[in-house]
Design a protein around this motif. Sequence first.
Motif, PDB file in Angstrom:
ATOM      1  N   ILE A   8      75.111 -33.061   6.347  1.00  0.00           N
ATOM      2  CA  ILE A   8      75.188 -34.106   7.369  1.00  0.00           C
ATOM      3  C   ILE A   8      76.006 -33.618   8.561  1.00  0.00           C
ATOM      4  O   ILE A   8      75.637 -33.854   9.722  1.00  0.00           O
ATOM      5  CB  ILE A   8      75.767 -35.404   6.760  1.00  0.00           C
ATOM      6  CG1 ILE A   8      74.775 -36.001   5.764  1.00  0.00           C
ATOM      7  CG2 ILE A   8      76.115 -36.409   7.853  1.00  0.00           C
ATOM      8  CD1 ILE A   8      75.330 -37.133   4.945  1.00  0.00           C
ATOM      9  N   MET A   9      77.109 -32.919   8.293  1.00  0.00           N
ATOM     10  CA  MET A   9      77.906 -32.356   9.390  1.00  0.00           C
ATOM     11  C   MET A   9      77.115 -31.324  10.183  1.00  0.00           C
ATOM     12  O   MET A   9      77.199 -31.274  11.419  1.00  0.00           O
ATOM     13  CB  MET A   9      79.171 -31.700   8.841  1.00  0.00           C
ATOM     14  CG  MET A   9      80.324 -32.634   8.628  1.00  0.00           C
ATOM     15  SD  MET A   9      81.806 -31.765   8.080  1.00  0.00           S
ATOM     16  CE  MET A   9      82.022 -30.535   9.337  1.00  0.00           C
ATOM     17  N   LEU A  10      76.336 -30.504   9.500  1.00  0.00           N
ATOM     18  CA  LEU A  10      75.527 -29.503  10.183  1.00  0.00           C
ATOM     19  C   LEU A  10      74.498 -30.167  11.087  1.00  0.00           C
ATOM     20  O   LEU A  10      74.337 -29.780  12.253  1.00  0.00           O
ATOM     21  CB  LEU A  10      74.839 -28.602   9.164  1.00  0.00           C
ATOM     22  CG  LEU A  10      73.941 -27.499   9.724  1.00  0.00           C
ATOM     23  CD1 LEU A  10      74.763 -26.492  10.508  1.00  0.00           C
ATOM     24  CD2 LEU A  10      73.175 -26.828   8.610  1.00  0.00           C
ATOM     25  N   ALA A  11      73.822 -31.182  10.572  1.00  0.00           N
ATOM     26  CA  ALA A  11      72.826 -31.891  11.379  1.00  0.00           C
ATOM     27  C   ALA A  11      73.471 -32.600  12.568  1.00  0.00           C
ATOM     28  O   ALA A  11      72.949 -32.547  13.689  1.00  0.00           O
ATOM     29  CB  ALA A  11      72.071 -32.891  10.507  1.00  0.00           C
ATOM     30  N   ALA A  16      74.506 -33.009  18.355  1.00  0.00           N
ATOM     31  CA  ALA A  16      75.472 -33.095  19.457  1.00  0.00           C
ATOM     32  C   ALA A  16      75.312 -31.925  20.423  1.00  0.00           C
ATOM     33  O   ALA A  16      75.417 -32.091  21.639  1.00  0.00           O
ATOM     34  CB  ALA A  16      76.897 -33.143  18.908  1.00  0.00           C
ATOM     35  N   ALA A  17      75.044 -30.733  19.905  1.00  0.00           N
ATOM     36  CA  ALA A  17      74.858 -29.569  20.769  1.00  0.00           C
ATOM     37  C   ALA A  17      73.609 -29.716  21.630  1.00  0.00           C
ATOM     38  O   ALA A  17      73.630 -29.395  22.823  1.00  0.00           O
ATOM     39  CB  ALA A  17      74.780 -28.305  19.927  1.00  0.00           C
ATOM     40  N   VAL A  18      72.541 -30.211  21.042  1.00  0.00           N
ATOM     41  CA  VAL A  18      71.309 -30.391  21.803  1.00  0.00           C
ATOM     42  C   VAL A  18      71.477 -31.476  22.862  1.00  0.00           C
ATOM     43  O   VAL A  18      71.051 -31.308  24.012  1.00  0.00           O
ATOM     44  CB  VAL A  18      70.133 -30.709  20.846  1.00  0.00           C
ATOM     45  CG1 VAL A  18      68.915 -31.190  21.603  1.00  0.00           C
ATOM     46  CG2 VAL A  18      69.799 -29.487  20.021  1.00  0.00           C
ATOM     47  N   GLY A  23      72.173 -33.027  28.463  1.00  0.00           N
ATOM     48  CA  GLY A  23      73.015 -33.685  29.455  1.00  0.00           C
ATOM     49  C   GLY A  23      73.464 -32.740  30.555  1.00  0.00           C
ATOM     50  O   GLY A  23      73.547 -33.119  31.728  1.00  0.00           O
ATOM     51  N   GLY A  24      73.753 -31.502  30.196  1.00  0.00           N
ATOM     52  CA  GLY A  24      74.115 -30.505  31.200  1.00  0.00           C
ATOM     53  C   GLY A  24      72.968 -30.216  32.150  1.00  0.00           C
ATOM     54  O   GLY A  24      73.169 -30.069  33.363  1.00  0.00           O
ATOM     55  N   LEU A  25      71.764 -30.158  31.620  1.00  0.00           N
ATOM     56  CA  LEU A  25      70.605 -29.963  32.481  1.00  0.00           C
ATOM     57  C   LEU A  25      70.375 -31.167  33.388  1.00  0.00           C
ATOM     58  O   LEU A  25      70.015 -31.019  34.564  1.00  0.00           O
ATOM     59  CB  LEU A  25      69.355 -29.701  31.632  1.00  0.00           C
ATOM     60  CG  LEU A  25      69.337 -28.372  30.871  1.00  0.00           C
ATOM     61  CD1 LEU A  25      68.126 -28.310  29.960  1.00  0.00           C
ATOM     62  CD2 LEU A  25      69.366 -27.212  31.833  1.00  0.00           C
ATOM     63  N   MET A  43      80.869 -31.650  24.851  1.00  0.00           N
ATOM     64  CA  MET A  43      80.056 -32.153  23.751  1.00  0.00           C
ATOM     65  C   MET A  43      79.223 -31.029  23.137  1.00  0.00           C
ATOM     66  O   MET A  43      79.110 -30.935  21.904  1.00  0.00           O
ATOM     67  CB  MET A  43      79.150 -33.267  24.233  1.00  0.00           C
ATOM     68  CG  MET A  43      78.374 -33.940  23.156  1.00  0.00           C
ATOM     69  SD  MET A  43      77.513 -35.356  23.838  1.00  0.00           S
ATOM     70  CE  MET A  43      76.790 -36.005  22.367  1.00  0.00           C
ATOM     71  N   ALA A  44      78.657 -30.180  23.986  1.00  0.00           N
ATOM     72  CA  ALA A  44      77.878 -29.052  23.474  1.00  0.00           C
ATOM     73  C   ALA A  44      78.777 -28.088  22.692  1.00  0.00           C
ATOM     74  O   ALA A  44      78.408 -27.613  21.618  1.00  0.00           O
ATOM     75  CB  ALA A  44      77.185 -28.332  24.622  1.00  0.00           C
ATOM     76  N   PHE A  45      79.964 -27.811  23.224  1.00  0.00           N
ATOM     77  CA  PHE A  45      80.896 -26.918  22.520  1.00  0.00           C
ATOM     78  C   PHE A  45      81.323 -27.513  21.185  1.00  0.00           C
ATOM     79  O   PHE A  45      81.356 -26.822  20.163  1.00  0.00           O
ATOM     80  CB  PHE A  45      82.125 -26.644  23.391  1.00  0.00           C
ATOM     81  CG  PHE A  45      83.145 -25.799  22.711  1.00  0.00           C
ATOM     82  CD1 PHE A  45      82.971 -24.430  22.611  1.00  0.00           C
ATOM     83  CD2 PHE A  45      84.280 -26.364  22.146  1.00  0.00           C
ATOM     84  CE1 PHE A  45      83.911 -23.641  21.967  1.00  0.00           C
ATOM     85  CE2 PHE A  45      85.215 -25.589  21.504  1.00  0.00           C
ATOM     86  CZ  PHE A  45      85.030 -24.218  21.413  1.00  0.00           C
ATOM     87  N   GLY A  46      81.658 -28.797  21.180  1.00  0.00           N
ATOM     88  CA  GLY A  46      82.050 -29.448  19.931  1.00  0.00           C
ATOM     89  C   GLY A  46      80.937 -29.434  18.903  1.00  0.00           C
ATOM     90  O   GLY A  46      81.177 -29.204  17.710  1.00  0.00           O
TER      91      GLY A  46
END
Length: 65
Positions: A8-11, A16-18, A23-25, A43-46
């Motif tokens: 669950i943490m991996l997913a 969150a990275a995606v 959001g950056g784009l 958020m992407a880094f986290g």
Amino acid sequence: MDAQTTWIMLAAGLVAAVIGAIGGLARDRAPLAWHAYLPWNGMAFGGVAIALVAAVHLATLFRAA
């Protein structure tokens, strides 16, 4: 932690990275919009950090079994 929690943490980290990358784009496309002020890079880094920790934990869980 057990394997189910780690999956669950991996997913959640990957999601969150995606979302952070999207959001950056969106910030680059519309730099004055409301969403441009949100911390997408953080958020992407986290998300990547959480996914990395979860992947290493899964590897240790599978190696121990």
